[in-house]
Scaffold this active site. Structure first.
Site, mmCIF file in Angstrom:
data_model
loop_
_atom_site.group_PDB
_atom_site.id
_atom_site.type_symbol
_atom_site.label_atom_id
_atom_site.label_comp_id
_atom_site.label_asym_id
_atom_site.label_seq_id
_atom_site.Cartn_x
_atom_site.Cartn_y
_atom_site.Cartn_z
ATOM 1 C CB ALA A 23 -4.211 11.558 11.723
ATOM 2 C CD GLU A 43 -4.056 3.424 4.862
ATOM 3 O OE1 GLU A 43 -3.706 2.984 4.162
ATOM 4 O OE2 GLU A 43 -4.645 4.127 5.715
ATOM 5 C CD1 TRP A 71 0.651 6.155 0.898
ATOM 6 C CD2 TRP A 71 0.069 5.054 -1.479
ATOM 7 N NE1 TRP A 71 0.028 5.112 1.135
ATOM 8 C CE2 TRP A 71 -0.565 4.885 -0.294
ATOM 9 C CE3 TRP A 71 -0.634 4.867 -2.037
ATOM 10 C CZ2 TRP A 71 -1.738 4.079 0.208
ATOM 11 C CZ3 TRP A 71 -1.564 3.954 -2.503
ATOM 12 C CH2 TRP A 71 -2.210 3.882 -0.912
ATOM 13 C CG HIS A 548 8.695 17.497 7.748
ATOM 14 N ND1 HIS A 548 9.474 18.440 8.149
ATOM 15 C CD2 HIS A 548 8.828 16.235 8.575
ATOM 16 C CE1 HIS A 548 10.736 17.556 8.456
ATOM 17 N NE2 HIS A 548 10.568 16.119 8.288
ATOM 18 C CB ALA A 581 -0.379 17.203 8.716
#
Length: 635
Positions: A23, A43, A71, A548, A581
């Site tokens: 995103a 980042e 990660w 997800h 998200a």
């Protein structure tokens, strides 16, 4: 001049974006289209741009579980899974999880997105978001031979987007197992009845991938949103830098809202502060975005006080409402001579042949990851004599009186909508797939066993809700990720129905023609046939994550568990937004890749529109003040 941390910190940006993932890079690319706007992105991972392991589709197995790319989050011990830890892979580097996902392009249903609006989010409906699905996509029609192998006749080309950053195309290579998928679902009467992009269609089909058709490399946020804009003077991206917290102005007497002025970040142990003139945008993802809010003093006061963090804004909804797709797998042994994707991943001989083919002409097995998919309603996965089962179970496990005063705010409204979707014969309850390397267990190269193939399926609308919260005030420490899988009793029952459905699919031709015993011989994890009793233990032992996660900074009315408004502003702040998200209030069918791109595209336009409106209001105010009218004359 190389971009260093001190140089980045010395700059002043209109917008600061915390997170250069899926995103974050999409939002940045859209904002810098205006050359007068300066954007800084921070980042934590390294770049990885042009890394061949990311660009080669089936090399996904070389990325997951590797600390250079992943990660490596781990869940807390899951009480309903016998205390198991469940790994949660998240992309580490520019492009975030779009750099390490399986490239599956699926699409939410119309009702999925309309339900977001039904929960109190004005401006969020399927029709509102549809233009942004088209905006990110560049659909590439397959050559005739690929179209035939992929059974691509279901595609409605007019429903897709053209000219967007993310390429969508079909893989050019399919094993016999992959080619048997679509006709098997057709033989079962659950073949694709349209293009999933239309928000309605269901059934088994060969899906699109986020892949460049010209060279069959991964198309992701890093090489499609960022790379074309990397040379812009108004975009600065700092990698290997961890954002610690948001910097806020001290509230003045009478102020009701917090105003962000910048971000505190760390590089190689040194702390820096960089300023934002207009907005701070959090795009750190479902796991890290609530952590960043809490470290900044926004969250449940009890949690913040526990870790000695000054409470700037008490909102108990931060880090709550976590939803993830729970997955169950089903493994069959294949007949002698049948090639599985696992062989191209784990067998050195097959792998060397496949890599040579890919390096020579960009075709072959390494171009293909998850190419089979099937969103199905609950009634579609059940035998004909069980068609009343969905309504009966919803009545039993989700009656109105089951809600108590202890239920989280807004959960009743969510469940009322989920109930409708579960009993709807036109709405997906489960999403089947065939995932390379997902054998149960994974083939062991030392034994030479590559005769297993695994099919998987996940719940599209799980009822279990989890949390993400900080473990300490140390920004370098991963948050506590507790998805609480199977905490709602209906989830395990639904997954049991899904597993029995996958057993039936494996016994149907032409897939069964490729399986030993016509689909009755399984892998080590399943020595015997499943039945209605044994299937629940099977689910508890083997349920996993779909990777997800959504919902931890939910877009909802504040009194219903909301963290952000429909304009994606964090409640209680003037200029902090979240665009990723984590804002999704309710889960959708399919994976989250296309959803996040659409949210980012829409979010960028929301930012632009709000700033344009603010600029217009400021001009009117200045004009009237100049005339001696004063602020009270406005409006």
């Amino acid at each position: 001049m190389a971009l260093t941390a001190p140089l980045f910190a010395s700059m002043s940006f209109d917008y600061l974006i915390a997170g250069g993932g899926t995103a974050g890079l999409a939002v940045a690319a859209r904002l810098v289209e205006n050359p007068l706007v300066n954007v800084g992105v921070i980042e934590a991972g390294i770049s990885h741009i042009d890394d061949p392991r990311i660009l080669t589709p089936l090399d996904i197995v070389q990325l997951l579980g590797q600390p250079e790319y992943d990660w490596l989050y781990n869940s807390t011990p899951q009480a309903n899974l016998s205390g198991r830890f469940v790994p949660q892979s998240r992309g580490k580097g520019l492009g975030g999880s779009s750099a390490i996902n399986a490239q599956l392009l699926t699409f939410a249903s119309r009702n999925d997105i309309d339900d977001w609006g039904n929960l109190g989010n004005d401006g969020w409906s399927y029709d509102d978001l549809a233009p942004y699905y088209r905006k990110f996509e560049d659909y590439q029609s397959p050559p005739p031979d690929v179209a035939e192998e992929a059974s691509a006749e279901y595609i409605n080309a007019s429903a897709h987007g053209y000219g967007g950053p993310i390429r969508s195309s079909f893989a050019p290579f399919y094993t016999d197992l992959q080619k048997a998928w679509t006709p098997t679902y057709e033989n079962l009467g659950i073949g694709a009845d349209g293009d999933m992009r239309d928000g309605v269609a269901l059934g088994g089909y060969t899906n699109l991938m986020s892949q460049n058709q010209e060279d069959h490399t991964r198309s992701y946020a890093g090489n499609r949103y960022y790379q074309p804009n990397a040379g812009r003077l108004n975009l600065k991206v700092l990698t290997e830098a961890r954002v610690n917290n948001i910097i806020f102005d001290e509230k003045k007497e009478g102020d009701d809202l917090l105003t962000a002025t910048g971000l505190n970040f760390t590089v190689n142990g040194t702390h820096y502060v960089v300023n934002a003139k207009k907005e701070v945008i959090i795009a750190a993802g479902t796991v890290e975005s609530p952590k960043l809010l809490e470290l900044s003093g926004i969250g449940n006061a009890e949690i913040l006080n526990k870790h000695s963090i000054r409470v700037l804004l008490d909102n108990k909804a931060v880090g709550e409402n976590l939803q993830d797709h729970p997955v169950i797998g089903y493994t069959n042994q294949v007949n002698d001579g049948v090639i599985t994707q696992d062989q191209y991943i784990f067998n050195r001989t097959y792998q060397d042949e496949a890599r040579l083919l890919y390096q020579t002409n960009r075709t072959g097995p390494l171009t293909s990851v998850i190419t089979q998919y099937a969103p199905l309603s609950w009634s579609q996965i059940l035998p004909p004599d069980q068609q009343t089962r969905p309504q009966d179970l919803v009545n039993q496990y989700l009656p109105a009186e089951s809600y108590s005063h202890d239920s989280p705010p807004g959960l009743r409204e969510q469940f009322d909508l989920v109930k409708k979707r579960l009993v709807d014969p036109r709405e997906a309850m489960a999403c089947d797939g065939m995932l390379a390397g997902a054998g149960l267990p994974t083939p062991n190269p030392s034994t030479g066993r590559f005769d297993l193939v695994s099919r998987t399926s996940f719940l599209a609308h799980p009822l279990s809700r989890g949390t993400v919260h900080i473990r300490s005030a140390d920004p370098s420490q991963a948050p506590e990720f507790d998805p609480r899988y199977l905490s709602h009793p209906l989830d395990i029952i639904m997954l049991g129905d899904v597993a029995l459905h996958m057993q039936r699919v494996g016994k149907a031709a032409p897939l069964s023609d490729l399986f030993k015993g016509n689909g009755t011989v399984h892998g080590p994890a399943l020595p015997n046939e499943l039945n209605s009793t044994s299937v629940l233990d099977y689910v508890r032992q083997l349920v996993n994550t779909g990777w997800h996660p959504i919902g931890t900074c939910a877009m909802l009315p504040r009194d219903k568990g909301g963290v952000v408004s429909p304009r994606l502003k964090v409640y209680g702040t003037v200029n902090v937004r979240i665009i990723d998200a984590s804002i999704a209030p309710l889960h959708v069918r399919g994976n989250t890749q296309s959803l996040v791109y659409a949210i980012a595209e829409y979010g960028a336009d929301i930012v632009k529109a709000d700033q344009a409106g603010k600029y217009k209001r400021d001009r009117i105010r200045k004009s009237r003040d100049k005339e001696g009218c004063g602020v009270r004359c406005i409006g």
